[in-house]
Write an enzyme that holds these catalytic residues in place. Structure first.
Site, PDB file in Angstrom:
ATOM      1  N   GLY A   8       0.839  -1.202   0.000  1.00  0.00           N
ATOM      2  CA  GLY A   8       0.000   0.000   0.000  1.00  0.00           C
ATOM      3  C   GLY A   8       0.871   1.248   0.000  1.00  0.00           C
ATOM      4  O   GLY A   8       2.018   1.218  -0.455  1.00  0.00           O
ATOM      5  N   ALA A   9       0.314   2.345   0.550  1.00  0.00           N
ATOM      6  CA  ALA A   9       1.021   3.630   0.490  1.00  0.00           C
ATOM      7  C   ALA A   9       2.371   3.568   1.211  1.00  0.00           C
ATOM      8  O   ALA A   9       3.409   3.940   0.645  1.00  0.00           O
ATOM      9  CB  ALA A   9       0.133   4.714   1.097  1.00  0.00           C
ATOM     10  N   GLY A  11       4.104   0.854   2.353  1.00  0.00           N
ATOM     11  CA  GLY A  11       4.982  -0.191   1.801  1.00  0.00           C
ATOM     12  C   GLY A  11       5.665   0.293   0.530  1.00  0.00           C
ATOM     13  O   GLY A  11       6.867   0.087   0.316  1.00  0.00           O
ATOM     14  N   ALA A 123       2.529   9.187   3.492  1.00  0.00           N
ATOM     15  CA  ALA A 123       2.436   8.760   2.085  1.00  0.00           C
ATOM     16  C   ALA A 123       0.981   8.486   1.777  1.00  0.00           C
ATOM     17  O   ALA A 123       0.239   7.991   2.633  1.00  0.00           O
ATOM     18  CB  ALA A 123       3.259   7.498   1.869  1.00  0.00           C
ATOM     19  N   LYS A 179       1.836   8.906  19.941  1.00  0.00           N
ATOM     20  CA  LYS A 179       1.159   9.040  18.644  1.00  0.00           C
ATOM     21  C   LYS A 179      -0.316   8.658  18.783  1.00  0.00           C
ATOM     22  O   LYS A 179      -1.194   9.279  18.171  1.00  0.00           O
ATOM     23  CB  LYS A 179       1.874   8.141  17.611  1.00  0.00           C
ATOM     24  CG  LYS A 179       1.290   8.190  16.204  1.00  0.00           C
ATOM     25  CD  LYS A 179       2.151   8.991  15.246  1.00  0.00           C
ATOM     26  CE  LYS A 179       1.444   9.355  13.957  1.00  0.00           C
ATOM     27  NZ  LYS A 179       1.379   8.308  12.979  1.00  0.00           N
ATOM     28  N   ASN A 197      -7.908  18.432   9.210  1.00  0.00           N
ATOM     29  CA  ASN A 197      -7.489  18.388  10.623  1.00  0.00           C
ATOM     30  C   ASN A 197      -7.720  19.709  11.355  1.00  0.00           C
ATOM     31  O   ASN A 197      -8.221  19.728  12.478  1.00  0.00           O
ATOM     32  CB  ASN A 197      -6.003  18.014  10.723  1.00  0.00           C
ATOM     33  CG  ASN A 197      -5.741  16.594  10.270  1.00  0.00           C
ATOM     34  OD1 ASN A 197      -6.670  15.867   9.922  1.00  0.00           O
ATOM     35  ND2 ASN A 197      -4.481  16.183  10.248  1.00  0.00           N
ATOM     36  N   SER A 251      -5.763  10.108   8.091  1.00  0.00           N
ATOM     37  CA  SER A 251      -5.864   8.768   7.500  1.00  0.00           C
ATOM     38  C   SER A 251      -7.266   8.187   7.709  1.00  0.00           C
ATOM     39  O   SER A 251      -7.789   7.472   6.848  1.00  0.00           O
ATOM     40  CB  SER A 251      -4.805   7.844   8.095  1.00  0.00           C
ATOM     41  OG  SER A 251      -4.910   7.838   9.497  1.00  0.00           O
ATOM     42  N   GLU A 263      -9.050   2.383  11.075  1.00  0.00           N
ATOM     43  CA  GLU A 263      -8.258   1.771  12.149  1.00  0.00           C
ATOM     44  C   GLU A 263      -8.800   2.172  13.532  1.00  0.00           C
ATOM     45  O   GLU A 263      -8.071   2.108  14.519  1.00  0.00           O
ATOM     46  CB  GLU A 263      -6.781   2.149  11.986  1.00  0.00           C
ATOM     47  CG  GLU A 263      -6.183   1.553  10.718  1.00  0.00           C
ATOM     48  CD  GLU A 263      -4.665   1.689  10.616  1.00  0.00           C
ATOM     49  OE1 GLU A 263      -3.961   0.656  10.522  1.00  0.00           O
ATOM     50  OE2 GLU A 263      -4.198   2.831  10.614  1.00  0.00           O
TER      51      GLU A 263
HETATM   52  P1  NAD Z   1      -2.733   0.867   2.811  1.00  0.00           P
HETATM   53  O1  NAD Z   1      -4.146   0.435   2.988  1.00  0.00           O
HETATM   54  O2  NAD Z   1      -2.385   1.828   1.727  1.00  0.00           O
HETATM   55  O3  NAD Z   1      -1.801  -0.407   2.611  1.00  0.00           O
HETATM   56  C1  NAD Z   1      -2.007  -1.646   3.240  1.00  0.00           C
HETATM   57  C2  NAD Z   1      -1.709  -2.732   2.216  1.00  0.00           C
HETATM   58  O4  NAD Z   1      -1.698  -3.997   2.854  1.00  0.00           O
HETATM   59  C3  NAD Z   1      -2.755  -2.808   1.098  1.00  0.00           C
HETATM   60  O5  NAD Z   1      -2.106  -2.736  -0.156  1.00  0.00           O
HETATM   61  C4  NAD Z   1      -3.375  -4.190   1.291  1.00  0.00           C
HETATM   62  O6  NAD Z   1      -3.769  -4.808   0.081  1.00  0.00           O
HETATM   63  C5  NAD Z   1      -2.218  -4.931   1.932  1.00  0.00           C
HETATM   64  N1  NAD Z   1      -2.613  -6.169   2.622  1.00  0.00           N
HETATM   65  C6  NAD Z   1      -3.692  -6.378   3.428  1.00  0.00           C
HETATM   66  N2  NAD Z   1      -3.719  -7.667   3.833  1.00  0.00           N
HETATM   67  C7  NAD Z   1      -2.622  -8.273   3.285  1.00  0.00           C
HETATM   68  C8  NAD Z   1      -2.117  -9.600   3.323  1.00  0.00           C
HETATM   69  N3  NAD Z   1      -2.744 -10.556   4.004  1.00  0.00           N
HETATM   70  N4  NAD Z   1      -0.969  -9.877   2.661  1.00  0.00           N
HETATM   71  C9  NAD Z   1      -0.336  -8.913   1.949  1.00  0.00           C
HETATM   72  N5  NAD Z   1      -0.783  -7.628   1.854  1.00  0.00           N
HETATM   73  C10 NAD Z   1      -1.916  -7.324   2.520  1.00  0.00           C
HETATM   74  O7  NAD Z   1      -2.270   1.463   4.218  1.00  0.00           O
HETATM   75  P2  NAD Z   1      -1.022   2.421   4.514  1.00  0.00           P
HETATM   76  O8  NAD Z   1      -1.437   3.837   4.423  1.00  0.00           O
HETATM   77  O9  NAD Z   1       0.138   1.957   3.728  1.00  0.00           O
HETATM   78  O10 NAD Z   1      -0.803   2.129   6.061  1.00  0.00           O
HETATM   79  C11 NAD Z   1      -0.271   0.905   6.533  1.00  0.00           C
HETATM   80  C12 NAD Z   1      -0.057   1.038   8.038  1.00  0.00           C
HETATM   81  O11 NAD Z   1       0.921   2.053   8.276  1.00  0.00           O
HETATM   82  C13 NAD Z   1      -1.307   1.494   8.796  1.00  0.00           C
HETATM   83  O12 NAD Z   1      -1.362   0.887  10.050  1.00  0.00           O
HETATM   84  C14 NAD Z   1      -1.102   2.991   8.963  1.00  0.00           C
HETATM   85  O13 NAD Z   1      -1.756   3.526  10.091  1.00  0.00           O
HETATM   86  C15 NAD Z   1       0.408   3.038   9.161  1.00  0.00           C
HETATM   87  N6  NAD Z   1       0.960   4.352   8.789  1.00  0.00           N
HETATM   88  C16 NAD Z   1       0.758   4.831   7.529  1.00  0.00           C
HETATM   89  C17 NAD Z   1       1.289   6.065   7.201  1.00  0.00           C
HETATM   90  C18 NAD Z   1       1.088   6.651   5.823  1.00  0.00           C
HETATM   91  O14 NAD Z   1       1.543   7.790   5.617  1.00  0.00           O
HETATM   92  N7  NAD Z   1       0.459   5.965   4.873  1.00  0.00           N
HETATM   93  C19 NAD Z   1       2.025   6.791   8.154  1.00  0.00           C
HETATM   94  C20 NAD Z   1       2.198   6.255   9.424  1.00  0.00           C
HETATM   95  C21 NAD Z   1       1.672   5.018   9.732  1.00  0.00           C
HETATM   96  O1  KPL Z   2      -1.271  10.613  11.882  1.00  0.00           O
HETATM   97  C1  KPL Z   2      -2.193  11.286  11.448  1.00  0.00           C
HETATM   98  C2  KPL Z   2      -3.214  10.567  10.638  1.00  0.00           C
HETATM   99  O2  KPL Z   2      -3.832  11.167   9.787  1.00  0.00           O
HETATM  100  O3  KPL Z   2      -3.383   9.358  10.885  1.00  0.00           O
HETATM  101  C3  KPL Z   2      -2.304  12.754  11.795  1.00  0.00           C
HETATM  102  C4  KPL Z   2      -1.213  13.131  12.795  1.00  0.00           C
HETATM  103  C5  KPL Z   2      -3.649  13.048  12.378  1.00  0.00           C
HETATM  104  C6  KPL Z   2      -2.016  13.636  10.600  1.00  0.00           C
HETATM  105  O4  KPL Z   2      -3.026  13.643   9.656  1.00  0.00           O
END
Ligand code: NAD
Ligand code: KPL
Length: 297
Positions: A8-9, A11, A123, A179, A197, A251, A263
């Site tokens: 996803g984003a 990864g 991302a 966080k 936000n 998010s 989440e």
């Molecule tokens: P996302 O939904 O874009 O990506 C998750 C990916 O996991 C999807 O592509 C989905 O198909 C895949 N997936 C689900 N089950 C699976 C399985 N069994 N095997 C393989 N792949 C599988 O989410 P994201 O934004 O990338 O966020 C991922 C985690 O990171 C979340 O917990 C989020 O809170 C945390 N996070 C994200 C960001 C960000 O900027 N995107 C920042 C901080 C923390």
């Molecule tokens: O981590 C965030 C989220 O969107 O999950 C914040 C800090 C609220 C920034 O958008």
């Protein structure tokens, strides 16, 4: 080779920034091993766009580190088919927001080197083939299980090759709590009010709920021994982040708008469950959880 579970984003952000050829996505069980590589346009912080081609881990190859970038609710299930075949010395790094999923993984495999990260990198993926590095931040990494401690140095060093700011954090649970407080005080309000936000700060719903919410969180943190937690300081921290990210879509709001499961169970839902176990009343966390679930599930 770093195996990334969850394309996803987040990864894809790591896959784009780690040196080419040093990471590969871990395929889902049953996926065709000859599936074409993952191709996407990656927009860096400066807006430059690059086409990325990142492969799936070839069968028979073992990663030397697993980055888990699935949503919190998918983490344990996604890891299960991999863990049984993974050599016991391979560290597993969990990148999820919130709390609850990390402890579930650490409790399921306590003898494995399991680590967690708390990251403020941002991302997003506006279309399936496009990933935007929307904000730069810091990533703290620390051990969740005892064997994880022995791998902390090497994991941090390996991930610094991405060019991101990566730090060691022995008390990662404390960092994840910091966080969690911010996410619990911003995300559900933006999802319920469907706003950016910064807009929550003047909304009457937020203004009536934020002090009782911070009282609940402070009481839980106190009972859990997560350092001093003053409700006023928690509110200040939440409001500062909301102001600093005023134009962001959280998010949780993004998940809601895209019709994805949120989440919430690992943010306010985690706090509500913990409050019930600790016999601390949690009406605000519970009602925010219920309202977000009604909206998105
Ligand atoms: P996302 O939904 O874009 O990506 C998750 C990916 O996991 C999807 O592509 C989905 O198909 C895949 N997936 C689900 N089950 C699976 C399985 N069994 N095997 C393989 N792949 C599988 O989410 P994201 O934004 O990338 O966020 C991922 C985690 O990171 C979340 O917990 C989020 O809170 C945390 N996070 C994200 C960001 C960000 O900027 N995107 C920042 C901080 C923390
Ligand atoms: O981590 C965030 C989220 O969107 O999950 C914040 C800090 C609220 C920034 O958008």
């Amino acid at each position: 080779m770093i195996g990334i579970l969850g394309a996803g984003a987040l990864g894809r952000l790591w896959a784009a920034l780690l040196p080419e050829g040093e990471s590969a996505f871990l395929p889902r069980p049953g996926m065709d091993p000859a599936a074409p590589p993952v191709r996407y346009t990656f927009a860096s912080l400066d807006g430059r766009q690059t086409i990325m081609t990142r492969s799936w881990l070839a069968s028979g190859t073992q990663p030397d580190l697993v980055l888990v970038a699935t949503k919190a609710g998918d983490t344990r299930e996604a890891l299960t088919p991999w863990v049984s075949n993974l050599p016991t010395k391979v560290p597993i790094l969990l990148l999820q927001n919130g709390l609850g999923s990390q402890q579930a993984v650490a409790n399921a495999w306590p003898t494995r080197p399991i680590l967690a990260a708390s990251t403020t990198e941002g991302a997003n993926r506006p279309t399936p083939n496009e990933v935007i590095h929307a904000g730069s931040g810091d990533t703290w990494i620390g051990p969740l299980t005892a064997p994880g401690k022995n791998h902390l140095d090497s994991v941090v060093t390996e991930l610094r090759a991405s060019g991101l700011r990566v730090h060691e954090e022995l008390d990662i649970l404390h960092r994840l709590w910091q966080k969690l407080v911010v996410n619990a005080g911003i995300n559900p309000f933006t999802a319920i009010l469907d706003c950016a936000n910064g807009e929550i700060l003047s909304d009457p719903f937020f203004l009536t709920q934020i002090d009782p919410l911070c009282n609940e969180i402070a009481a839980i943190m106190q009972a859990e021994g997560i350092g001093e937690a003053n409700p006023k300081e928690l509110r200040d921290r939440i409001e500062t982040v909301a102001r600093n990210t005023a134009r962001n879509t959280s998010s949780m709001r993004a998940d809601r708008l895209a019709g994805r499961k949120t989440e919430i169970d690992y943010i306010n839902g985690y706090l509500a469950r913990l409050g019930q176990q600790l016999k601390i009343p949690v009406p605000v966390n519970q009602s925010l959880t219920d309202r977000v679930k009604q909206l998105s599930e």
